[in-house]
Design an enzyme around this catalytic site. Structure first.
Site, mmCIF file in Angstrom:
data_model
loop_
_atom_site.group_PDB
_atom_site.id
_atom_site.type_symbol
_atom_site.label_atom_id
_atom_site.label_comp_id
_atom_site.label_asym_id
_atom_site.label_seq_id
_atom_site.Cartn_x
_atom_site.Cartn_y
_atom_site.Cartn_z
ATOM 1 N N LYS A 22 39.755 -46.762 22.498
ATOM 2 C CA LYS A 22 38.942 -46.325 21.651
ATOM 3 C C LYS A 22 39.320 -45.140 20.766
ATOM 4 O O LYS A 22 39.357 -45.078 19.697
ATOM 5 C CB LYS A 22 37.592 -46.318 22.239
ATOM 6 C CG LYS A 22 36.480 -45.845 21.036
ATOM 7 C CD LYS A 22 35.022 -46.044 21.705
ATOM 8 C CE LYS A 22 34.501 -44.711 22.239
ATOM 9 N NZ LYS A 22 34.122 -43.371 21.404
ATOM 10 N N ASN A 23 39.425 -44.199 21.501
ATOM 11 C CA ASN A 23 39.443 -42.791 21.119
ATOM 12 C C ASN A 23 40.632 -42.380 20.756
ATOM 13 O O ASN A 23 40.900 -41.447 20.068
ATOM 14 C CB ASN A 23 38.806 -41.770 22.171
ATOM 15 C CG ASN A 23 37.294 -41.769 22.258
ATOM 16 O OD1 ASN A 23 36.621 -42.421 21.363
ATOM 17 N ND2 ASN A 23 36.925 -41.084 23.292
ATOM 18 N N CYS A 117 27.024 -40.874 19.904
ATOM 19 C CA CYS A 117 26.328 -40.666 20.985
ATOM 20 C C CYS A 117 25.426 -39.262 20.764
ATOM 21 O O CYS A 117 26.006 -38.255 20.387
ATOM 22 C CB CYS A 117 27.107 -40.406 22.266
ATOM 23 S SG CYS A 117 27.871 -42.283 22.720
ATOM 24 N N ARG A 122 26.056 -31.499 18.634
ATOM 25 C CA ARG A 122 27.629 -31.688 18.423
ATOM 26 C C ARG A 122 28.035 -30.894 17.211
ATOM 27 O O ARG A 122 28.251 -31.714 16.056
ATOM 28 C CB ARG A 122 27.878 -33.353 18.616
ATOM 29 C CG ARG A 122 27.516 -33.798 19.734
ATOM 30 C CD ARG A 122 27.955 -35.364 19.829
ATOM 31 N NE ARG A 122 29.458 -35.391 19.997
ATOM 32 C CZ ARG A 122 29.968 -36.583 20.253
ATOM 33 N NH1 ARG A 122 29.153 -37.774 20.153
ATOM 34 N NH2 ARG A 122 31.172 -36.807 20.680
ATOM 35 N N ASP A 306 33.588 -38.490 29.838
ATOM 36 C CA ASP A 306 33.449 -39.796 29.587
ATOM 37 C C ASP A 306 33.287 -40.569 30.880
ATOM 38 O O ASP A 306 33.143 -41.845 30.807
ATOM 39 C CB ASP A 306 34.430 -40.371 28.712
ATOM 40 C CG ASP A 306 34.388 -39.552 27.089
ATOM 41 O OD1 ASP A 306 33.298 -38.948 27.114
ATOM 42 O OD2 ASP A 306 35.422 -39.931 26.425
ATOM 43 N N ARG A 398 29.766 -50.646 21.594
ATOM 44 C CA ARG A 398 30.625 -49.639 20.673
ATOM 45 C C ARG A 398 31.981 -49.402 21.323
ATOM 46 O O ARG A 398 32.983 -49.123 20.659
ATOM 47 C CB ARG A 398 29.842 -48.312 20.576
ATOM 48 C CG ARG A 398 28.891 -48.442 19.408
ATOM 49 C CD ARG A 398 28.091 -47.200 19.233
ATOM 50 N NE ARG A 398 29.229 -46.140 19.282
ATOM 51 C CZ ARG A 398 29.133 -44.719 19.481
ATOM 52 N NH1 ARG A 398 28.007 -44.484 20.132
ATOM 53 N NH2 ARG A 398 30.211 -44.123 19.451
HETATM 54 N N1 EPU Z 1 32.585 -28.556 19.960
HETATM 55 C C1 EPU Z 1 32.267 -27.136 19.162
HETATM 56 N N2 EPU Z 1 32.657 -27.170 17.936
HETATM 57 C C2 EPU Z 1 33.476 -28.187 17.158
HETATM 58 C C3 EPU Z 1 33.709 -29.182 18.159
HETATM 59 C C4 EPU Z 1 33.587 -29.292 19.223
HETATM 60 O O1 EPU Z 1 31.495 -26.247 19.647
HETATM 61 O O2 EPU Z 1 33.537 -27.893 16.171
HETATM 62 C C5 EPU Z 1 32.034 -28.762 21.373
HETATM 63 C C6 EPU Z 1 31.275 -29.811 21.389
HETATM 64 O O3 EPU Z 1 29.877 -29.577 20.872
HETATM 65 C C7 EPU Z 1 31.391 -30.239 22.782
HETATM 66 C C8 EPU Z 1 32.851 -29.657 22.907
HETATM 67 O O4 EPU Z 1 33.145 -28.837 22.151
HETATM 68 O O5 EPU Z 1 30.657 -29.397 23.603
HETATM 69 C C9 EPU Z 1 33.836 -30.652 23.084
HETATM 70 O O6 EPU Z 1 33.888 -31.569 22.150
HETATM 71 P P1 EPU Z 1 35.031 -32.153 21.341
HETATM 72 O O7 EPU Z 1 35.198 -32.024 20.039
HETATM 73 O O8 EPU Z 1 36.152 -32.362 22.443
HETATM 74 O O9 EPU Z 1 34.794 -33.981 21.375
HETATM 75 P P2 EPU Z 1 34.468 -34.907 20.173
HETATM 76 O O10 EPU Z 1 35.747 -35.004 19.532
HETATM 77 O O11 EPU Z 1 33.164 -34.755 19.530
HETATM 78 C C10 EPU Z 1 35.570 -36.711 21.615
HETATM 79 C C11 EPU Z 1 35.420 -38.226 22.326
HETATM 80 C C12 EPU Z 1 34.227 -38.113 23.006
HETATM 81 C C13 EPU Z 1 34.542 -37.205 24.300
HETATM 82 C C14 EPU Z 1 34.972 -35.777 23.624
HETATM 83 C C15 EPU Z 1 35.240 -34.933 24.954
HETATM 84 C C16 EPU Z 1 35.902 -39.364 20.400
HETATM 85 C C17 EPU Z 1 35.370 -40.178 18.996
HETATM 86 N N3 EPU Z 1 34.960 -38.944 21.055
HETATM 87 O O12 EPU Z 1 34.485 -36.209 20.879
HETATM 88 O O13 EPU Z 1 34.008 -39.407 23.644
HETATM 89 O O14 EPU Z 1 33.363 -37.330 25.343
HETATM 90 O O15 EPU Z 1 35.894 -35.925 22.813
HETATM 91 O O16 EPU Z 1 36.364 -35.520 25.604
HETATM 92 O O17 EPU Z 1 37.226 -39.232 20.301
HETATM 93 C C18 EPU Z 1 32.909 -41.296 24.469
HETATM 94 O O18 EPU Z 1 33.974 -42.012 24.153
HETATM 95 O O19 EPU Z 1 31.857 -42.059 25.198
HETATM 96 C C19 EPU Z 1 32.695 -40.050 23.643
HETATM 97 C C20 EPU Z 1 31.787 -39.388 23.782
#
Ligand code: EPU
Length: 428
Positions: A22-23, A117, A122, A306, A398
């Site tokens: 997915k990701n 989620c 976030r 995850d 999802r």
């Molecule tokens: N963060 C910040 N500022 C930012 C971006 C992130 O403070 O601008 C913080 C977030 O709040 C969080 C941490 O950094 O505490 C990590 O966030 P990250 O940006 O790595 O996560 P994401 O890109 O929002 C993706 C996956 C998530 C997975 C996370 C961590 C996708 C679509 N989503 O989210 O997947 O948990 O990386 O590996 O790729 C899932 O598949 O169930 C899922 C939630």
């Protein structure tokens, strides 16, 4: 209103074929906008988030054609920027990638604030910081994130304050056609970052270092279409590995990259689960008791956040006290309430959940509060001889392709039922 009814207590046995990740699929679908050409993407998982991403692309003017159940052709030549529908982008976190892709293609972007989620705050400050470093002016107003690089995007140095998967991918998307070279420091290492970079490179980009702390992107003028196969989903694979362990079953989990599963395999082995690794599959069995264990989630190659809720279920079944610390996501313990409804003995203090395992779980009516939480509740239900009823299962769909079919094939008694709204209201 759909629910899953799980009648557990049967060890899972047989073979599960893992779908595309997915990701990785989501950023790659969206990255195809940058090619202004025709891309064929294979090994696509049939999940709601992928349909949503394709639907948004279609609404932007892309021509989308399913060539088979897991292969899509995306023609982005006629796409128009700035018109992604808010009601769709607000349903998933990966919508942030439309910001980087629009900016990379049109030097400007307007995208509704992303959803996904509910883990508390976030933030997207690091995404915005990257766009600004590349020369864009960014504002958040009226529910939209607007970016504009009037003088075009210019290669730059970006240092992320936190390791962010989304921020790293967005910085790659925005900089791939910028003038000059961009260096991303403190980049995330996840396999989906590497997959997205590989896709872009196949389209003619110059990205090196993906999978390390430092990614270098030498901007190119044009990208072209390509045919590309998505990597297997390590989180789907890990979920079935835990399902095998939780039910004392034996599953051959195929179409995986065992290297991506190392942190999960290591913890399962510490708990007494047997894992045999093959080239593109893992065989997971459990016959004895589960040992208690401590786990801390970390960015890749650490234990993935995850997989945290699924691991929590295994900790409920292990003898003794296990400690599960979440260091990546702000608030990812909402599923604990649901497991408590099933008789689990769990206490949360700050970012750590303490599991006093070993007491049998019992069937209950529970809610899939988010995607991985939902998968964890399915696993919990599979261990219980009796009925577990899981609502809000759209969260699960999802991210998991045909979870009912895949589990049924390996001996689970699980079915999806449709409840009418009035029936649901009576129950509430
Ligand atoms: N963060 C910040 N500022 C930012 C971006 C992130 O403070 O601008 C913080 C977030 O709040 C969080 C941490 O950094 O505490 C990590 O966030 P990250 O940006 O790595 O996560 P994401 O890109 O929002 C993706 C996956 C998530 C997975 C996370 C961590 C996708 C679509 N989503 O989210 O997947 O948990 O990386 O590996 O790729 C899932 O598949 O169930 C899922 C939630």
């Amino acid at each position: 209103m759909e629910k899953l009814i799980v009648n557990g207590g049967t060890p899972l046995r047989g073979k599960v074929q893992i779908s595309g990740m997915k990701n990785a699929a989501l950023p790659i679908i969206i990255a195809s906008l940058l090619t202004e050409d025709v891309c064929v993407i294979e090994n696509l998982p049939a999940i709601i988030d992928v349909s949503l991403a394709l639907n948004i692309m279609e609404r932007m003017g892309c021509r989308i054609r399913m060539l088979s159940a897991d292969t899509v052709e995306i023609d982005s030549r006629g796409a128009v920027g700035g018109i992604t529908p808010v009601e769709l982008v607000s349903q998933m976190r990966a919508s942030t990638y439309f910001m980087g892709a629009e900016l990379g293609r049109w030097n400007e972007s307007k995208v509704g604030y992303p959803g996904g989620c509910d883990f508390g705050v976030r933030a997207i400050d690091q995404h915005i910081k990257a766009f600004e470093a590349l020369g864009a002016e960014v504002s958040v107003d009226g529910g939209y994130v607007r970016s504009k690089a009037a003088g075009g995007l210019r290669g730059t140095s970006i240092y992320f304050d936190v390791v962010t998967v989304g921020g790293t991918i967005n910085a790659m998307l925005a900089s791939v056609k910028a003038k000059g070279t961009t260096v991303i420091e403190n980049a995330a290492h996840e396999p989906h970052i590497v997959d997205t970079a590989n896709f872009l490179n196949t389209c003619g980009a110059h990205i090196t270092g993906a999978g390390t702390d430092t990614i270098k992107i030498r901007g190119v003028e044009k990208l072209h279409g390509c045919t590309y196969a998505i990597i297997p989903d390590m989180i789907e694979a890990g979920t079935y590995m835990i399902a095998a362990a939780a039910t004392s079953g034996a599953l051959l989990i195929s179409n995986v990259i065992p290297k991506h599963l190392e942190s999960i395999s290591a913890k399962l082995e510490e708990m007494g689960v047997l894992i045999e690794e093959y080239d593109d599959s893992v065989y997971v069995t459990r016959s004895g008791k589960l040992n208690h264990v401590n786990v801390k989630t970390l960015p890749y190659p650490g234990f993935p956040t995850d997989m945290q809720p699924q691991m929590g279920v295994l900790m409920c079944l292990a003898d003794g006290m296990s400690y599960l610390s979440e260091t990546v996501i702000e608030n990812r313990f909402k599923y604990v309430n649901e497991l408590q409804r099933m008789g689990a003995n769990i206490r949360v203090t700050g970012h750590t959940a303490i599991f006093d395992g070993g007491a049998p779980l019992t069937g209950a009516k529970v809610r899939a509060v988010d995607l991985r939480a939902g998968a964890a509740l399915v696993i919990a239900g599979l261990t219980i001889p009796g009925i577990t009823e899981i609502s809000e299962i759209d969260h699960i769909e999802r991210g998991y392709e045909n979870i009912v079919g895949k589990l049924t094939n390996v001996g689970a008694d699980i079915r999806k039922v449709i409840f009418s709204d009035s029936l649901a209201a009576d129950e509430a």
